[in-house]
Write a protein that holds these residues in place. Structure first.
Motif, mmCIF file in Angstrom:
data_model
loop_
_atom_site.group_PDB
_atom_site.id
_atom_site.type_symbol
_atom_site.label_atom_id
_atom_site.label_comp_id
_atom_site.label_asym_id
_atom_site.label_seq_id
_atom_site.Cartn_x
_atom_site.Cartn_y
_atom_site.Cartn_z
ATOM 1 N N ALA A 163 8.217 -18.156 -43.036
ATOM 2 C CA ALA A 163 9.414 -18.780 -42.457
ATOM 3 C C ALA A 163 10.587 -18.741 -43.432
ATOM 4 C CB ALA A 163 9.110 -20.223 -42.047
ATOM 5 N N HIS A 210 14.093 -16.612 -42.840
ATOM 6 C CA HIS A 210 15.173 -17.527 -42.471
ATOM 7 C C HIS A 210 16.527 -16.828 -42.615
ATOM 8 C CE1 HIS A 210 17.762 -21.043 -42.375
ATOM 9 N NE2 HIS A 210 16.734 -21.685 -41.828
ATOM 10 N N ALA A 240 2.375 -19.581 -43.575
ATOM 11 C CA ALA A 240 3.385 -19.694 -42.515
ATOM 12 C C ALA A 240 4.719 -20.173 -43.094
ATOM 13 C CB ALA A 240 2.900 -20.645 -41.418
ATOM 14 N N ALA A 241 4.661 -21.077 -44.065
ATOM 15 C CA ALA A 241 5.883 -21.571 -44.692
ATOM 16 C C ALA A 241 6.572 -20.454 -45.472
ATOM 17 C CB ALA A 241 5.569 -22.751 -45.611
ATOM 18 N N ASP A 248 11.997 -28.332 -41.933
ATOM 19 C CA ASP A 248 11.361 -27.788 -40.737
ATOM 20 C C ASP A 248 10.278 -26.752 -41.041
ATOM 21 O OD1 ASP A 248 13.143 -29.340 -39.268
ATOM 22 O OD2 ASP A 248 14.628 -27.723 -39.130
ATOM 23 N N LEU A 249 9.910 -26.591 -42.292
ATOM 24 C CA LEU A 249 8.909 -25.582 -42.634
ATOM 25 C C LEU A 249 7.517 -26.003 -42.166
ATOM 26 C CD1 LEU A 249 9.940 -24.575 -46.271
ATOM 27 C CD2 LEU A 249 10.252 -23.262 -44.165
ATOM 28 N N PRO A 250 6.703 -25.025 -41.766
ATOM 29 C CA PRO A 250 5.317 -25.336 -41.388
ATOM 30 C C PRO A 250 4.529 -25.876 -42.575
ATOM 31 C CG PRO A 250 5.900 -23.054 -40.824
ATOM 32 C CD PRO A 250 7.030 -23.623 -41.617
ATOM 33 N N ASP A 251 3.475 -26.621 -42.312
ATOM 34 C CA ASP A 251 2.652 -27.192 -43.377
ATOM 35 C C ASP A 251 1.768 -26.150 -44.061
ATOM 36 O OD1 ASP A 251 3.651 -29.749 -43.014
ATOM 37 O OD2 ASP A 251 2.132 -30.254 -41.515
ATOM 38 N N GLU A 252 1.329 -25.153 -43.318
ATOM 39 C CA GLU A 252 0.443 -24.117 -43.843
ATOM 40 C C GLU A 252 1.233 -23.195 -44.775
ATOM 41 O OE1 GLU A 252 -0.271 -20.481 -42.888
ATOM 42 O OE2 GLU A 252 -1.797 -20.772 -44.419
ATOM 43 N N ASP A 253 0.680 -22.942 -45.975
ATOM 44 C CA ASP A 253 1.402 -22.197 -47.013
ATOM 45 C C ASP A 253 1.890 -20.820 -46.569
ATOM 46 O OD1 ASP A 253 1.154 -24.279 -48.783
ATOM 47 O OD2 ASP A 253 -0.472 -23.370 -49.951
#
Length: 179
Positions: A121, A125, A117-118, A110-115
């Motif tokens: 996250a 978490h 933002a990932a 479920d991690l965002p694609d953008e580094d």
């Protein structure tokens, strides 16, 4: 019936465990640390004054001692750093200590694609775990991986295996040149 743990006697595992304990004494939130693994007997021949600080298992045939590499090359990441490392023939192996944040596999999906933002996250978490990996390899291809969880740091237990971090094992083996 309770099994008594068998003592660790192979030189690479002993060196990896000693190196991980050395790193652990400095606490958490450390930069990457890199060590050359050299035959203890050869090190003592060059530096006999070091004999006073050695443990009993350092007398094991084939014992290895870790020598920290203080000034690492500038690099934007671990892959770039390791790509710049080459060892002289006297170095039998090497070890790398690196800290990472891990999350459960379902959280990774479920991690965002953008580094950025990932990374944010993962860091935020609720099930994240801080871990330290110590990966040790020899020129001959042996590997040991140790994993310490920050949450269980006080009990001084580490997971031990050969394939905990296969990417790091491969990258460290490559520092010894083509096979």
């Amino acid at each position: 019936m309770t099994q008594t743990p068998q003592p660790v006697t192979d030189p690479l595992t002993l060196a990896a465990l000693d190196t991980e304990r050395h790193v652990a004494r400095s606490g958490w939130d450390q930069p990457v640390r890199l060590f050359a693994l050299v035959p203890t007997a050869e090190l003592l021949a060059l530096e006999p004054q070091l004999a006073d600080g050695l443990a009993a298992h350092d007398a094991v045939a084939g014992a290895l001692s870790a020598v920290e590499q203080e000034e690492l090359p500038e690099a934007t990441g671990l892959e770039e750093l390791l790509a710049q490392i080459a060892w002289p023939d006297q170095v039998t192996g090497c070890a790398l200590a690196v800290e990472r944040i891990v999350v459960p596999p379902d959280a990774e999906r479920d991690l965002p694609d953008e580094d950025e933002a990932a990374l944010r996250a993962v860091a935020e978490h609720p099930s994240r775990q801080d871990v330290r990996l110590l990966v040790a390899v020899t020129r001959g291809g042996e590997a040991r991986c140790l994993l310490r969880q920050r949450a269980h740091d006080s009990d001084d237990r580490v997971a031990l295996g050969e394939d905990i971090a296969p990417g790091l094992v491969h990258a460290l083996r490559a520092t010894f040149g083509p096979e």
